[in-house]
Enzyme design. Structure first.
Site, PDB file in Angstrom:
ATOM      1  N   HIS A 122       0.815  -1.223   0.000  1.00 46.66           N
ATOM      2  CA  HIS A 122       0.000   0.000   0.000  1.00 46.66           C
ATOM      3  C   HIS A 122       0.852   1.278   0.000  1.00 46.66           C
ATOM      4  CE1 HIS A 122      -3.650  -2.203   0.375  1.00 46.66           C
ATOM      5  NE2 HIS A 122      -3.392  -2.646   1.592  1.00 46.66           N
ATOM      6  N   HIS A 161      -6.535  -7.061  -0.464  1.00 50.44           N
ATOM      7  CA  HIS A 161      -6.599  -5.617  -0.670  1.00 50.44           C
ATOM      8  C   HIS A 161      -5.736  -5.243  -1.866  1.00 50.44           C
ATOM      9  CE1 HIS A 161      -7.286  -6.291   3.688  1.00 50.44           C
ATOM     10  NE2 HIS A 161      -8.233  -5.378   3.516  1.00 50.44           N
TER      11      HIS A 161
END
Length: 304
Positions: A122, A161
């Site tokens: 991320h 994710h």
């Protein structure tokens, strides 16, 4: 096969109630040690400032490395914290990918798995977010390109994710292919099918409760053919196990066998195009039982 970790990765502590806790890595290390007792472990080095600056800004390095945390935590975003030993853990987590790339491209190992934390996918060029401080897989990919002179590196991300940071770092670099399956809707609300970069990004968003059959179909029909056509010289894997049915943060309902299947399929492509060379790095996964099962299945497939 090379297994890489570092004790500092256990010392990063974002707080007692945080999902990305040290027990995650302990579960992986214990499971792999019991399942594969003859495999040797290697300690990762620190990533250097120059290696990090290939993909990150000097401001981010300052945010992570320049903050002195005497005790407790310093909050970087709603989910991401620094503790007294976080900077050291982040340096060694990124360094693991560097060491793994050097090992497989140097002919010392065919495949490597980096059991490290904090995770990385991320983190963008300039922002630590989503539990991630440095983007470990991006640092590894940039090292393969710049130090080893590769022309084509593929990153396969099966964390539940979306790896928004990895995509953002490489979406304008045609030397890197980024393919991802992930649950949608879900944090970080990116990874739509129409996000294509310069033709080097392919996303397969999956609805909640997709299950193993739908997950395998997405890879078999949409993502694996793209990797095959790209003919990577090195295959990198962002190995998040939070799409498992036991995971508390998502609802894709996979089993360990689904990860073993996909790992085997990716290794087959690496065998075809990249002399079998695969570097995998631990990303998410927040149920300890699932982490144990999935890490054993994943490494078993890497060994095959």
């Amino acid at each position: 096969m090379r297994l890489i970790t570092h004790p500092s990765c256990l010392a990063h502590d974002p707080g007692p109630l945080h999902a990305e806790r040290p027990a995650r890595l302990r579960a992986v290390l214990d499971a792999l040690g019991q399942a594969y007792p003859t495999l040797s472990w290697h300690e990762s080095p620190r990533a250097t400032r120059g290696q990090l600056l290939r993909v990150h800004t000097a401001d981010l390095l300052g945010d992570v490395l320049g903050v002195r945390v005497e005790s407790g935590t310093v909050q970087l975003d709603p989910d991401t914290y620094l503790s007294p030993f976080s900077a050291e853990a982040a340096l060694h987590a990124a360094g693991a990918g560097i060491a793994a790339v050097d090992a497989v491209l140097g002919g010392h190992a065919r495949r490597a798995f980096c059991a490290v934390r904090p995770p990385g996918h991320h983190a963008t060029a300039g922002t630590a977010m989503g539990f991630c401080l440095f983007n470990n897989i991006a640092v590894a990919a940039a090292h393969a390109l710049d130090k080893h002179g590769l022309a084509r590196v593929a990153i396969a991300d099966f964390d539940v994710h979306h790896g928004n940071g990895t995509q953002a770092i490489f979406e304008h670099d045609p030397r890197v292919l980024f393919v991802s399956s992930h649950q949608m809707p879900l944090y970080p609300d990116s990874g739509h099918a129409n996000e294509r970069g310069v033709g080097n990004v392919v996303n397969a968003p999956l609805p909640p409760r997709t299950g193993g059959e739908g997950f395998r179909a997405a890879w078999r029909e949409r993502l694996l053919p793209v990797v095959d056509a790209f003919r990577p010289q090195l295959l990198l894997i962002s190995a998040g196990f939070d799409a498992h049915r036991r995971d508390p943060l998502a609802q894709l309902l996979l089993d360990a066998e689904d990860y073993a299947w996909l790992t085997g399929a990716l290794c087959a492509l690496a065998q075809r195009h990249a002399q079998g060379r695969v570097v995998s790095m631990l990303e998410g996964g927040y149920d300890l039982t699932a982490l144990r099962e999935c890490s054993i299945a994943h490494v078993g497939a890497l060994l095959a």
